[in-house]
Motif scaffolding. Structure first.
Motif, PDB file in Angstrom:
ATOM      1  N   ASP A   1      -7.873 -12.939  -8.076  1.00 36.34           N
ATOM      2  CA  ASP A   1      -7.327 -12.692  -9.412  1.00 36.34           C
ATOM      3  C   ASP A   1      -8.214 -13.272 -10.486  1.00 36.34           C
ATOM      4  OD1 ASP A   1      -6.934 -15.302  -8.787  1.00 36.34           O
ATOM      5  OD2 ASP A   1      -4.878 -15.431  -9.568  1.00 36.34           O
ATOM      6  N   ALA A   2      -9.514 -13.532 -10.153  1.00 37.12           N
ATOM      7  CA  ALA A   2     -10.431 -14.096 -11.157  1.00 37.12           C
ATOM      8  C   ALA A   2     -10.577 -13.171 -12.337  1.00 37.12           C
ATOM      9  CB  ALA A   2     -11.795 -14.376 -10.532  1.00 37.12           C
ATOM     10  N   GLY A   3     -10.571 -11.872 -12.090  1.00 41.25           N
ATOM     11  CA  GLY A   3     -10.720 -10.916 -13.175  1.00 41.25           C
ATOM     12  C   GLY A   3      -9.527 -10.894 -14.089  1.00 41.25           C
ATOM     13  N   ALA A   4      -8.330 -11.263 -13.578  1.00 41.10           N
ATOM     14  CA  ALA A   4      -7.132 -11.226 -14.409  1.00 41.10           C
ATOM     15  C   ALA A   4      -7.227 -12.243 -15.524  1.00 41.10           C
ATOM     16  CB  ALA A   4      -5.893 -11.487 -13.547  1.00 41.10           C
ATOM     17  N   ALA A   5      -7.801 -13.432 -15.217  1.00 39.61           N
ATOM     18  CA  ALA A   5      -7.962 -14.440 -16.256  1.00 39.61           C
ATOM     19  C   ALA A   5      -8.890 -13.941 -17.340  1.00 39.61           C
ATOM     20  CB  ALA A   5      -8.511 -15.735 -15.648  1.00 39.61           C
TER      21      ALA A   5
ATOM     22  N   THR B   1      -8.126  -4.615  -5.224  1.00 43.23           N
ATOM     23  CA  THR B   1      -7.018  -3.828  -5.771  1.00 43.23           C
ATOM     24  C   THR B   1      -7.289  -3.283  -7.165  1.00 43.23           C
ATOM     25  OG1 THR B   1      -5.998  -5.885  -6.583  1.00 43.23           O
ATOM     26  CG2 THR B   1      -5.309  -5.079  -4.421  1.00 43.23           C
ATOM     27  N   SER B   2      -8.007  -4.059  -8.000  1.00 39.89           N
ATOM     28  CA  SER B   2      -8.209  -3.629  -9.389  1.00 39.89           C
ATOM     29  C   SER B   2      -9.664  -3.317  -9.710  1.00 39.89           C
ATOM     30  CB  SER B   2      -7.715  -4.718 -10.354  1.00 39.89           C
ATOM     31  OG  SER B   2      -8.405  -5.936 -10.117  1.00 39.89           O
ATOM     32  N   HIS B   3     -10.561  -3.456  -8.735  1.00 40.14           N
ATOM     33  CA  HIS B   3     -11.984  -3.149  -8.923  1.00 40.14           C
ATOM     34  C   HIS B   3     -12.619  -4.004 -10.018  1.00 40.14           C
ATOM     35  CE1 HIS B   3     -11.515   0.187  -6.195  1.00 40.14           C
ATOM     36  NE2 HIS B   3     -10.582   0.715  -6.952  1.00 40.14           N
ATOM     37  N   LEU B   4     -12.129  -5.245 -10.178  1.00 41.58           N
ATOM     38  CA  LEU B   4     -12.740  -6.164 -11.124  1.00 41.58           C
ATOM     39  C   LEU B   4     -13.776  -7.009 -10.409  1.00 41.58           C
ATOM     40  CD1 LEU B   4      -9.617  -7.364 -13.134  1.00 41.58           C
ATOM     41  CD2 LEU B   4     -11.328  -5.694 -13.829  1.00 41.58           C
ATOM     42  N   VAL B   5     -14.887  -7.280 -11.097  1.00 40.62           N
ATOM     43  CA  VAL B   5     -15.987  -8.046 -10.508  1.00 40.62           C
ATOM     44  C   VAL B   5     -16.296  -9.220 -11.425  1.00 40.62           C
ATOM     45  CG1 VAL B   5     -18.391  -8.004  -9.746  1.00 40.62           C
ATOM     46  CG2 VAL B   5     -16.940  -6.000  -9.406  1.00 40.62           C
ATOM     47  N   ASN B   6     -16.444 -10.408 -10.830  1.00 41.66           N
ATOM     48  CA  ASN B   6     -16.721 -11.614 -11.590  1.00 41.66           C
ATOM     49  C   ASN B   6     -17.940 -12.319 -11.012  1.00 41.66           C
ATOM     50  OD1 ASN B   6     -15.465 -13.534 -13.702  1.00 41.66           O
ATOM     51  ND2 ASN B   6     -15.903 -14.882 -11.991  1.00 41.66           N
TER      52      ASN B   6
ATOM     53  N   GLY C   1     -37.806 -24.299  -6.984  1.00 40.26           N
ATOM     54  CA  GLY C   1     -36.828 -24.490  -5.924  1.00 40.26           C
ATOM     55  C   GLY C   1     -36.514 -23.229  -5.142  1.00 40.26           C
ATOM     56  N   GLY C   2     -37.172 -22.131  -5.472  1.00 42.92           N
ATOM     57  CA  GLY C   2     -36.925 -20.876  -4.771  1.00 42.92           C
ATOM     58  C   GLY C   2     -36.189 -19.870  -5.635  1.00 42.92           C
ATOM     59  N   MET C   3     -35.537 -18.917  -4.974  1.00 43.65           N
ATOM     60  CA  MET C   3     -34.842 -17.846  -5.689  1.00 43.65           C
ATOM     61  C   MET C   3     -33.579 -18.374  -6.358  1.00 43.65           C
ATOM     62  SD  MET C   3     -36.698 -15.133  -5.124  1.00 43.65           S
ATOM     63  CE  MET C   3     -35.596 -13.820  -5.623  1.00 43.65           C
ATOM     64  N   TYR C   4     -33.303 -17.868  -7.568  1.00 40.82           N
ATOM     65  CA  TYR C   4     -32.042 -18.156  -8.232  1.00 40.82           C
ATOM     66  C   TYR C   4     -30.992 -17.193  -7.669  1.00 40.82           C
ATOM     67  CZ  TYR C   4     -34.970 -20.389 -11.882  1.00 40.82           C
ATOM     68  OH  TYR C   4     -35.875 -21.167 -12.572  1.00 40.82           O
ATOM     69  N   SER C   5     -29.780 -17.693  -7.480  1.00 42.86           N
ATOM     70  CA  SER C   5     -28.733 -16.848  -6.907  1.00 42.86           C
ATOM     71  C   SER C   5     -27.476 -16.890  -7.757  1.00 42.86           C
ATOM     72  CB  SER C   5     -28.406 -17.292  -5.475  1.00 42.86           C
ATOM     73  OG  SER C   5     -27.937 -18.629  -5.463  1.00 42.86           O
ATOM     74  N   VAL C   6     -26.578 -15.956  -7.479  1.00 49.00           N
ATOM     75  CA  VAL C   6     -25.307 -15.865  -8.192  1.00 49.00           C
ATOM     76  C   VAL C   6     -24.225 -15.531  -7.165  1.00 49.00           C
ATOM     77  CG1 VAL C   6     -25.603 -13.400  -8.703  1.00 49.00           C
ATOM     78  CG2 VAL C   6     -24.131 -14.797 -10.162  1.00 49.00           C
ATOM     79  N   ASN C   7     -23.019 -16.041  -7.395  1.00 47.17           N
ATOM     80  CA  ASN C   7     -21.874 -15.723  -6.547  1.00 47.17           C
ATOM     81  C   ASN C   7     -21.029 -14.651  -7.216  1.00 47.17           C
ATOM     82  OD1 ASN C   7     -22.283 -17.566  -4.332  1.00 47.17           O
ATOM     83  ND2 ASN C   7     -21.689 -19.218  -5.705  1.00 47.17           N
ATOM     84  N   VAL C   8     -20.610 -13.680  -6.426  1.00 51.80           N
ATOM     85  CA  VAL C   8     -19.835 -12.567  -6.966  1.00 51.80           C
ATOM     86  C   VAL C   8     -18.508 -12.463  -6.218  1.00 51.80           C
ATOM     87  CG1 VAL C   8     -19.752 -10.066  -7.300  1.00 51.80           C
ATOM     88  CG2 VAL C   8     -21.898 -11.294  -7.626  1.00 51.80           C
TER      89      VAL C   8
END
Length: 273
Positions: free
Chosen positions: A207-211, A146-151, A134-141
Motif C-alpha cells: 500500500d506504499a502507493g496509497a500514501a 492490485t492497483s498497478h502503483l509503483v514506488n 563503490g560500484g553501481m547505484y541501485s534503487v528498490n522498487v
C-alpha cells in the motif's frame, strides 16, 4: 522424344522454384516504425524543461539514444518534472559537479525495459546506470499487484510513479514528481525541502502507493500508471504476431523447397525412362 519435351520445361522451372524458397526463408522481420526519441517524448510532455536542459548539456540524451539503437534489453527512464526540481534545497543542483550531474541523471535510468507488470516480479535492488567508486547505484522498487502503483525507494526519498509517458519496448518513460536522490550523492539526510514523508513507509508494503495518492488531496491515487498494462499487453501481442509471421515464412519456405524437390525427382525419373 516425348520425355525430353516434358523434362525441359521442368528443368527451366527449377531455378525459379529454388529462388522462391530461398526468398521465403530469408525474408527479414519488419523493422520498427520510427525511431524512439527520449527528447521528443519529454518535449511533448510540456513540463520537463529543467530535465531536458540537463540531458542536453551533459550529453546524456545522445548517449541514451545510441544505447537504444543497440540494446537488446531496452531502457526504463524516470522523468522528474519541473516541479520536482523546485522541491530541492536551493543550490542543491548547482552544488553538484558536472560528473555528479551525469550520475544523478543516470540514476534515473534502468538498463532494461520494465512495464508496470514486470516491476511486480522484479528482484530488489535494481541496478541503475549510475556508478561510482563503490560500484553501481541501485534503487528498490515496490509494486502493488492490485492497483498497478509503483514506488521507488532510494534510501533518501520514496518516489511514486505519477504517470506513464511511454511504455513500448524497447523504451519505457515514467513521469515522477520528485527527483530520485541516490545515497552516494546526497547521503541519508534530507537534501530536498520536503524530506520525503513517504519514506516512513517500509519498502515492500503493497500500500506504499496509497500514501502517495494522499498528496493529491483525495483517496484515489493520481497515478496514471494503471492504464499502462494494456500497452504491455499490446506489446506482447505484437511479439506473438511477429513469432507467428516468422513461423509462417518458415512453412512457406519448406513448401517451396518440397515442390522443387519433387520437380527435380520427376525430371530425373523422366530422363531415366
Amino acid at each position: 522424344m516425348a520425355s525430353h519435351t516434358v523434362v525441359l520445361p521442368l528443368l527451366l522451372l527449377l531455378p525459379f522454384l529454388f529462388t522462391a524458397a530461398a526468398n521465403d526463408v530469408t525474408a527479414p522481420a519488419p523493422s520498427p516504425t520510427g525511431e524512439l526519441n527520449l527528447t521528443s517524448i519529454l518535449e511533448s510532455g510540456g513540463q520537463y524543461s529543467t530535465l531536458l536542459h540537463l540531458l542536453q548539456t551533459t550529453k546524456i540524451a545522445e548517449q541514451l539514444a545510441n544505447q537504444l539503437k543497440n540494446s537488446y534489453d531496452g531502457l526504463t527512464f524516470f522523468a522528474p518534472n519541473d516541479a520536482a526540481f523546485t522541491k530541492l534545497k536551493p543550490g542543491a543542483l548547482n552544488g553538484l559537479s558536472d560528473q555528479q550531474k551525469i550520475q544523478l541523471l543516470l540514476y534515473h535510468v534502468l538498463p532494461r525495459y520494465y512495464s508496470v507488470t514486470t516491476f511486480q516480479t522484479a528482484s530488489n535492488p535494481l541496478p541503475t546506470e549510475a556508478s561510482g567508486p563503490g560500484g553501481m547505484y541501485s534503487v528498490n522498487v515496490t509494486a502493488s499487484t492490485t492497483s498497478h502503483l509503483v514506488n521507488m525507494s532510494t534510501g533518501v526519498v520514496d518516489v511514486p510513479i505519477s504517470s506513464t509517458m511511454m511504455a513500448k519496448f524497447p523504451l519505457a518513460v515514467y513521469s515522477v514528481d520528485d527527483v530520485l536522490l541516490p545515497v552516494q550523492l546526497f547521503g541519508g539526510g534530507a537534501s530536498s525541502s520536503h524530506k520525503a514523508s513517504a519514506a516512513a513507509a517500509p519498502a515492500g508494503q503493497k500500500d506504499a502507493g496509497a500514501a502517495a495518492g494522499k498528496k493529491g488531496g483525495g483517496g484515489v491515487p493520481k497515478s496514471g500508471v494503471a492504464a499502462e498494462p494494456s500497452a504491455a499487453g499490446e506489446e506482447e501481442d505484437a511479439e506473438d504476431d511477429g513469432t507467428k509471421a516468422a513461423a509462417s515464412r518458415g512453412m512457406m519456405g519448406v513448401g517451396w523447397t518440397t515442390v522443387a524437390a519433387f520437380a527435380l525427382v520427376a525430371a530425373v525419373n523422366l530422363v531415366g525412362a
